[in-house]
Design an enzyme around this catalytic site. Structure first.
Site, PDB file in Angstrom:
ATOM      1  NE  ARG A 147      -0.791  -0.126   4.980  1.00 16.75           N
ATOM      2  CZ  ARG A 147      -1.521  -0.163   6.090  1.00 16.75           C
ATOM      3  NH1 ARG A 147      -2.831  -0.231   5.996  1.00 16.75           N
ATOM      4  NH2 ARG A 147      -0.938  -0.109   7.260  1.00 16.75           N
ATOM      5  CG  ASP A 186       2.362   6.299   2.840  1.00 16.73           C
ATOM      6  OD1 ASP A 186       1.580   5.422   3.249  1.00 16.73           O
ATOM      7  OD2 ASP A 186       3.461   6.538   3.368  1.00 16.73           O
ATOM      8  NE  ARG A 201       6.881  10.388   1.975  1.00 14.77           N
ATOM      9  CZ  ARG A 201       5.711  10.691   2.544  1.00 14.77           C
ATOM     10  NH1 ARG A 201       4.737   9.769   2.591  1.00 14.77           N
ATOM     11  NH2 ARG A 201       5.508  11.881   3.058  1.00 14.77           N
TER      12      ARG A 201
END
Length: 250
Positions: free
Chosen positions: A49, A51, A195
């Protein structure tokens, strides 16, 4: 019968892959399109999944259907229904127990940075102005990732996982003109992991964090000690691989 979907999407307009109660998601769009085409309620499970705002150049999902479908025709019709920023490349049959998430052997991401400005890339690159980065040190720090397996320090704190262990097989920065791209591959990734790594490596490049401190951050297992997360818009899931054993010989 179980089918895999190979797809891509630009994540700018979506609240991530996973269905959300009050926001549009990629998973919701795929399910609605297939349900319309196949005239049945279709539920899809993705390889992971992403973001909100994160993009995917290649992602796989699976769904079940009680009978054989015309894959090419279903792909064509689904793309006609889907918004332009989501594309299904192909649909193909796999073994009955094949799972898009749990059978994935390797995932690769790219984080794309533009050292300057370009109005045509504002939704797909992190644009850094007047930043002086020591890319050699950033690559030295990136290589350290291959020597550790516990990356709790780069994981979103409120995530529910059994383990923070990941096997990173590649991590490197490449500069081409004013385009700076971080390439990373692993068997699995934690939420927000790439990230957070990028943000911390940028701190290394700016001299805010030393190589020694980077190692200490990993050992600390403390997200608060790592750098800020890089913006979602520069992150791309680029490749997911599976064992050939899940494919059916048709």
């Amino acid at each position: 019968m179980r089918y895999f979907i190979e797809l891509a999407y630009k994540g700018t307009n979506y609240h991530g892959w996973q269905i959300q109660p009050n926001a549009i998601s990629v998973q919701e769009c795929i399910q609605k399109a297939l349900s319309i085409i196949l005239r049945s309620t279709i539920e899809v499970s993705g390889a992971g999944r992403t973001d909100a705002g994160v993009h995917a150049e290649q992602l796989f999902a699976h769904f079940d259907f009680p009978s054989e479908i015309n894959s090419e025709e279903t792909t064509y019709k689904a793309n006609a229904v889907l918004p332009d920023d989501i594309t299904i490349f192909k649909i193909f049959r796999v073994t009955e127990n094949a799972h898009a998430r749990f059978d994935a052997e390797n995932r690769s991401y790219e984080y794309r940075i533009l050292l300057g400005r370009n109005p045509f890339d504002i939704e797909t690159t992190w644009q850094l102005i007047n930043k002086k980065l020591n890319i050699e040190k950033m690559n030295m720090a990136a290589q350290i990732l291959l020597t550790y397996t516990d990356f709790q320090c780069f994981s979103r704190s409120n995530t529910d996982v059994r383990t923070y262990n990941c096997k990173v097989t590649n991590a490197e920065w490449k500069l081409n003109g004013n385009s700076l791209i971080f390439y990373i591959s692993a068997d699995r990734f934690l939420r927000n992991m790439v990230r957070a790594i990028v943000g911390t490596l940028i701190d290394v490049g700016e001299g805010k964090t030393t190589i020694k401190q980077f190692i200490e951050i990993i050992k600390s297992k403390d997200r608060c000690k790592a750098g800020p997360s890089a913006p979602a818009l520069g992150l791309f899931l680029t490749n997911v691989t599976y064992p050939k054993s899940i494919l059916l010989n048709e």
